[in-house]
Design a protein around this motif. Structure first.
Motif, PDB file in Angstrom:
ATOM      1  N   LEU A 159       0.794  -1.280   0.058  1.00 60.51           N
ATOM      2  CA  LEU A 159      -0.054  -0.055  -0.042  1.00 60.51           C
ATOM      3  C   LEU A 159       0.821   1.164   0.131  1.00 60.51           C
ATOM      4  O   LEU A 159       0.221   2.383  -0.207  1.00 60.51           O
ATOM      5  CB  LEU A 159      -0.951   0.060   1.133  1.00 60.51           C
ATOM      6  CG  LEU A 159      -1.996  -1.084   1.330  1.00 60.51           C
ATOM      7  CD1 LEU A 159      -2.837  -0.951   2.450  1.00 60.51           C
ATOM      8  CD2 LEU A 159      -2.922  -0.963   0.031  1.00 60.51           C
ATOM      9  N   ILE A 160       2.199   1.209   0.131  1.00 59.59           N
ATOM     10  CA  ILE A 160       2.967   2.321   0.049  1.00 59.59           C
ATOM     11  C   ILE A 160       2.831   3.081  -1.257  1.00 59.59           C
ATOM     12  O   ILE A 160       2.597   2.162  -2.310  1.00 59.59           O
ATOM     13  CB  ILE A 160       4.544   1.940   0.334  1.00 59.59           C
ATOM     14  CG1 ILE A 160       4.583   1.335   1.570  1.00 59.59           C
ATOM     15  CG2 ILE A 160       5.411   3.039  -0.032  1.00 59.59           C
ATOM     16  CD1 ILE A 160       4.502   2.461   2.630  1.00 59.59           C
ATOM     17  N   ASP A 161       2.898   4.440  -1.184  1.00 59.98           N
ATOM     18  CA  ASP A 161       2.673   5.249  -2.447  1.00 59.98           C
ATOM     19  C   ASP A 161       1.110   5.166  -2.913  1.00 59.98           C
ATOM     20  O   ASP A 161       0.836   5.196  -4.177  1.00 59.98           O
ATOM     21  CB  ASP A 161       3.572   5.041  -3.675  1.00 59.98           C
ATOM     22  CG  ASP A 161       4.990   5.588  -3.556  1.00 59.98           C
ATOM     23  OD1 ASP A 161       4.793   6.781  -2.616  1.00 59.98           O
ATOM     24  OD2 ASP A 161       5.784   5.558  -4.282  1.00 59.98           O
ATOM     25  N   THR A 162       0.164   4.805  -2.114  1.00 62.55           N
ATOM     26  CA  THR A 162      -1.268   4.970  -2.268  1.00 62.55           C
ATOM     27  C   THR A 162      -1.818   5.888  -1.449  1.00 62.55           C
ATOM     28  O   THR A 162      -1.231   5.924  -0.270  1.00 62.55           O
ATOM     29  CB  THR A 162      -1.774   3.343  -2.372  1.00 62.55           C
ATOM     30  OG1 THR A 162      -1.745   2.839  -0.885  1.00 62.55           O
ATOM     31  CG2 THR A 162      -1.092   2.572  -3.450  1.00 62.55           C
ATOM     32  N   SER A 163      -3.202   6.280  -1.697  1.00 59.63           N
ATOM     33  CA  SER A 163      -3.822   6.820  -0.769  1.00 59.63           C
ATOM     34  C   SER A 163      -4.244   6.238   0.589  1.00 59.63           C
ATOM     35  O   SER A 163      -4.365   6.775   1.629  1.00 59.63           O
ATOM     36  CB  SER A 163      -5.391   7.560  -1.387  1.00 59.63           C
ATOM     37  OG  SER A 163      -4.733   8.288  -2.680  1.00 59.63           O
ATOM     38  N   TRP A 164      -4.395   4.770   0.331  1.00 58.56           N
ATOM     39  CA  TRP A 164      -4.739   3.853   1.602  1.00 58.56           C
ATOM     40  C   TRP A 164      -3.697   3.802   2.589  1.00 58.56           C
ATOM     41  O   TRP A 164      -3.991   3.664   3.685  1.00 58.56           O
ATOM     42  CB  TRP A 164      -5.262   2.578   1.042  1.00 58.56           C
ATOM     43  CG  TRP A 164      -6.377   2.618   0.428  1.00 58.56           C
ATOM     44  CD1 TRP A 164      -6.567   2.342  -0.819  1.00 58.56           C
ATOM     45  CD2 TRP A 164      -7.603   2.862   1.023  1.00 58.56           C
ATOM     46  NE1 TRP A 164      -8.139   2.141  -1.192  1.00 58.56           N
ATOM     47  CE2 TRP A 164      -8.669   2.475  -0.148  1.00 58.56           C
ATOM     48  CE3 TRP A 164      -8.121   3.192   2.237  1.00 58.56           C
ATOM     49  CZ2 TRP A 164     -10.090   2.881   0.209  1.00 58.56           C
ATOM     50  CZ3 TRP A 164      -9.596   3.225   2.301  1.00 58.56           C
ATOM     51  CH2 TRP A 164     -10.300   2.970   1.505  1.00 58.56           C
ATOM     52  N   ALA A 165      -2.273   4.109   2.209  1.00 55.61           N
ATOM     53  CA  ALA A 165      -1.429   4.183   3.050  1.00 55.61           C
ATOM     54  C   ALA A 165      -1.400   5.356   3.898  1.00 55.61           C
ATOM     55  O   ALA A 165      -0.881   5.341   4.927  1.00 55.61           O
ATOM     56  CB  ALA A 165      -0.060   4.305   2.139  1.00 55.61           C
ATOM     57  N   PHE A 233       1.635  15.814   9.232  1.00 54.69           N
ATOM     58  CA  PHE A 233       2.911  15.917   8.215  1.00 54.69           C
ATOM     59  C   PHE A 233       3.750  14.676   8.137  1.00 54.69           C
ATOM     60  O   PHE A 233       4.078  14.485   6.835  1.00 54.69           O
ATOM     61  CB  PHE A 233       3.753  17.086   8.432  1.00 54.69           C
ATOM     62  CG  PHE A 233       5.017  17.388   7.791  1.00 54.69           C
ATOM     63  CD1 PHE A 233       4.950  17.649   6.383  1.00 54.69           C
ATOM     64  CD2 PHE A 233       6.227  16.591   8.206  1.00 54.69           C
ATOM     65  CE1 PHE A 233       6.388  17.663   5.919  1.00 54.69           C
ATOM     66  CE2 PHE A 233       7.328  16.766   7.619  1.00 54.69           C
ATOM     67  CZ  PHE A 233       7.475  17.249   6.288  1.00 54.69           C
ATOM     68  N   LEU A 234       4.123  14.092   9.146  1.00 55.85           N
ATOM     69  CA  LEU A 234       5.114  13.120   9.275  1.00 55.85           C
ATOM     70  C   LEU A 234       4.688  11.806   8.440  1.00 55.85           C
ATOM     71  O   LEU A 234       5.418  11.419   7.729  1.00 55.85           O
ATOM     72  CB  LEU A 234       5.406  12.884  10.644  1.00 55.85           C
ATOM     73  CG  LEU A 234       6.634  11.801  10.840  1.00 55.85           C
ATOM     74  CD1 LEU A 234       7.975  12.133  10.548  1.00 55.85           C
ATOM     75  CD2 LEU A 234       6.953  11.712  12.321  1.00 55.85           C
ATOM     76  N   TRP A 235       3.443  11.369   8.914  1.00 56.92           N
ATOM     77  CA  TRP A 235       3.190  10.105   8.545  1.00 56.92           C
ATOM     78  C   TRP A 235       3.023  10.228   6.749  1.00 56.92           C
ATOM     79  O   TRP A 235       3.389   9.374   5.925  1.00 56.92           O
ATOM     80  CB  TRP A 235       1.856   9.520   8.927  1.00 56.92           C
ATOM     81  CG  TRP A 235       1.439   8.292   8.372  1.00 56.92           C
ATOM     82  CD1 TRP A 235       0.458   8.047   7.692  1.00 56.92           C
ATOM     83  CD2 TRP A 235       2.174   6.936   8.369  1.00 56.92           C
ATOM     84  NE1 TRP A 235       0.210   6.528   7.235  1.00 56.92           N
ATOM     85  CE2 TRP A 235       1.458   6.103   7.307  1.00 56.92           C
ATOM     86  CE3 TRP A 235       3.279   6.636   8.728  1.00 56.92           C
ATOM     87  CZ2 TRP A 235       1.822   4.779   7.104  1.00 56.92           C
ATOM     88  CZ3 TRP A 235       3.979   5.399   8.514  1.00 56.92           C
ATOM     89  CH2 TRP A 235       3.075   4.347   7.761  1.00 56.92           C
ATOM     90  N   PRO A 236       2.197  11.131   6.316  1.00 57.18           N
ATOM     91  CA  PRO A 236       2.037  11.236   4.687  1.00 57.18           C
ATOM     92  C   PRO A 236       3.425  11.755   3.914  1.00 57.18           C
ATOM     93  O   PRO A 236       3.471  11.107   3.038  1.00 57.18           O
ATOM     94  CB  PRO A 236       1.018  12.452   4.679  1.00 57.18           C
ATOM     95  CG  PRO A 236       0.433  12.511   6.010  1.00 57.18           C
ATOM     96  CD  PRO A 236       1.465  12.076   6.853  1.00 57.18           C
ATOM     97  N   PHE A 237       4.599  12.131   4.518  1.00 58.58           N
ATOM     98  CA  PHE A 237       5.617  12.270   4.099  1.00 58.58           C
ATOM     99  C   PHE A 237       6.395  11.190   4.189  1.00 58.58           C
ATOM    100  O   PHE A 237       7.366  10.885   3.127  1.00 58.58           O
ATOM    101  CB  PHE A 237       6.275  13.256   5.153  1.00 58.58           C
ATOM    102  CG  PHE A 237       7.896  13.383   4.756  1.00 58.58           C
ATOM    103  CD1 PHE A 237       8.205  14.380   3.733  1.00 58.58           C
ATOM    104  CD2 PHE A 237       8.773  12.933   5.452  1.00 58.58           C
ATOM    105  CE1 PHE A 237       9.508  14.333   3.083  1.00 58.58           C
ATOM    106  CE2 PHE A 237      10.184  13.066   5.015  1.00 58.58           C
ATOM    107  CZ  PHE A 237      10.455  13.827   3.975  1.00 58.58           C
ATOM    108  N   ILE A 238       6.331  10.351   5.145  1.00 61.44           N
ATOM    109  CA  ILE A 238       7.147   8.974   4.983  1.00 61.44           C
ATOM    110  C   ILE A 238       6.169   7.789   4.084  1.00 61.44           C
ATOM    111  O   ILE A 238       7.053   7.292   3.453  1.00 61.44           O
ATOM    112  CB  ILE A 238       6.998   8.231   6.412  1.00 61.44           C
ATOM    113  CG1 ILE A 238       7.956   9.130   7.191  1.00 61.44           C
ATOM    114  CG2 ILE A 238       7.528   7.005   6.489  1.00 61.44           C
ATOM    115  CD1 ILE A 238       7.969   8.703   8.790  1.00 61.44           C
ATOM    116  N   ALA A 239       4.729   7.792   4.213  1.00 58.52           N
ATOM    117  CA  ALA A 239       4.193   6.643   3.288  1.00 58.52           C
ATOM    118  C   ALA A 239       4.014   7.071   1.968  1.00 58.52           C
ATOM    119  O   ALA A 239       3.754   6.290   1.063  1.00 58.52           O
ATOM    120  CB  ALA A 239       2.618   6.643   3.929  1.00 58.52           C
ATOM    121  N   THR A 240       4.514   8.246   1.322  1.00 60.40           N
ATOM    122  CA  THR A 240       4.307   8.516  -0.026  1.00 60.40           C
ATOM    123  C   THR A 240       5.447   8.973  -0.676  1.00 60.40           C
ATOM    124  O   THR A 240       5.995  10.047  -0.027  1.00 60.40           O
ATOM    125  CB  THR A 240       2.989   9.284  -0.404  1.00 60.40           C
ATOM    126  OG1 THR A 240       3.366  10.756   0.457  1.00 60.40           O
ATOM    127  CG2 THR A 240       1.655   8.732   0.153  1.00 60.40           C
TER     128      THR A 240
END
Length: 300
Positions: A159-165, A233-240
């Motif tokens: 799911l990395i680089d997806t909106s679900w991530a 900020f932190l989690w969307p920055f890491i997940a995508t």
């Protein structure tokens, strides 16, 4: 001798054309005046940084970086910083990404938290106390501690680089479960018992009795979750890593200049990120206040 009887005047019925009865104004006591003064002082303290950020955002970079602190810049105010931010970044796309991910997180969180809170409040099952203890204990766990396990979990699920991530790891809020559970505890059980006698199922009781009575707290929880998801900020920055999936806080951080810190541009970016939340608060401030006042935490 007949005893005189006292008769009350019949209450007057007002029609659409009748003047409305004005409620008596509350008297200004010393305590009320002191509360107003303190509230006004706190409001001014909160507005000063916001006003300074707004003034800086409308300065030129030269005036914003000047050592002399002035509210009125020598070169005058200019929207140059905002124009630069829109030119260097895809603000509409980033705003849309933040909007639909935050809305999805809020909706899923409300469903999960409300169901879990209702089960903890109304259903007796084995391990209930243990589960409640785990939920309360998980509130004190700092979110950054869970970043590495969540990243590997999303990686295992591809799911990395997806909106679900971005969405799925943010839909579990133990604090919201606890708040909703305390509110559900205050709802009289007699309402459910009457519904059971009428043949209502557990799901129907939950959707047609519990949820309508819980609108204030549900609105407050939804707003708090939405604000938290929007500012994350932190989690969307890491997940995508995909530029098309960047949220607004992450996207604005990619707008950097090779000439050092651009104070006016940074302030303009911060105002653009905060503007939607300000609008949400202005429209739903009554729901926020009412929800906080009825969270049911007074007896805890």
């Amino acid at each position: 001798m007949a005893t005189p009887t006292l008769t009350r005047p019949a209450p007057s019925v007002t029609t659409g054309n009748s003047p409305k009865i004005r409620q008596p104004r509350k008297k200004l006591t010393v305590g009320r005046i002191a509360a107003i003064v303190v509230a006004a002082f706190i409001a001014v303290l909160w507005l000063i940084p916001f006003a300074w950020a707004t003034a800086t955002a409308f300065k030129t970079e030269t005036d914003a970086a000047a050592p002399d602190v002035t509210w009125l810049p020598p070169s005058g105010f200019t929207p140059e910083a905002f124009v630069k931010v829109f030119q260097d970044g895809n603000i509409p796309l980033w705003t849309w990404n933040s909007l639909y991910t935050s809305a999805a997180i809020t909706a899923i969180t409300l469903v999960i938290s409300a169901l879990v809170a209702y089960a903890l409040s109304r259903i007796d099952f084995k391990g209930k106390k243990v589960l409640m203890t785990v939920i309360i204990a998980s509130i004190i766990i700092p979110p950054p501690v869970l970043i590495i396990p969540l990243f590997y979990q999303m990686l295992a699920l591809n799911l990395i680089d997806t909106s679900w991530a971005i969405i799925l790891p943010q839909v579990i809020h133990p604090a919201m479960v606890f708040v909703l559970k305390k509110f559900f505890d205050q709802i009289p059980r007699e309402l459910e018992e009457a519904a059971v006698m009428d043949g209502a199922s557990r799901l129907r009781i939950f959707t047609q009795i519990i949820l309508p009575l819980s609108r204030p707290i549900l609105a407050a929880v939804a707003i708090f979750v939405f604000i938290g998801a929007w500012n994350n900020f932190l989690w969307p920055f890491i997940a995508t890593n995909d530029g098309n999936l960047l949220t607004l806080p992450v996207g604005l951080q990619t707008i950097k200049s090779a000439y050092g810190i651009q104070y006016a541009q940074n302030m303009a970016s911060a105002l653009l990120a905060a503007l939607p939340l300000i609008v949400v608060f202005l429209f739903f401030q009554r729901q926020i206040i009412k929800g906080v006042a009825t969270t049911g935490l007074a007896g805890t």
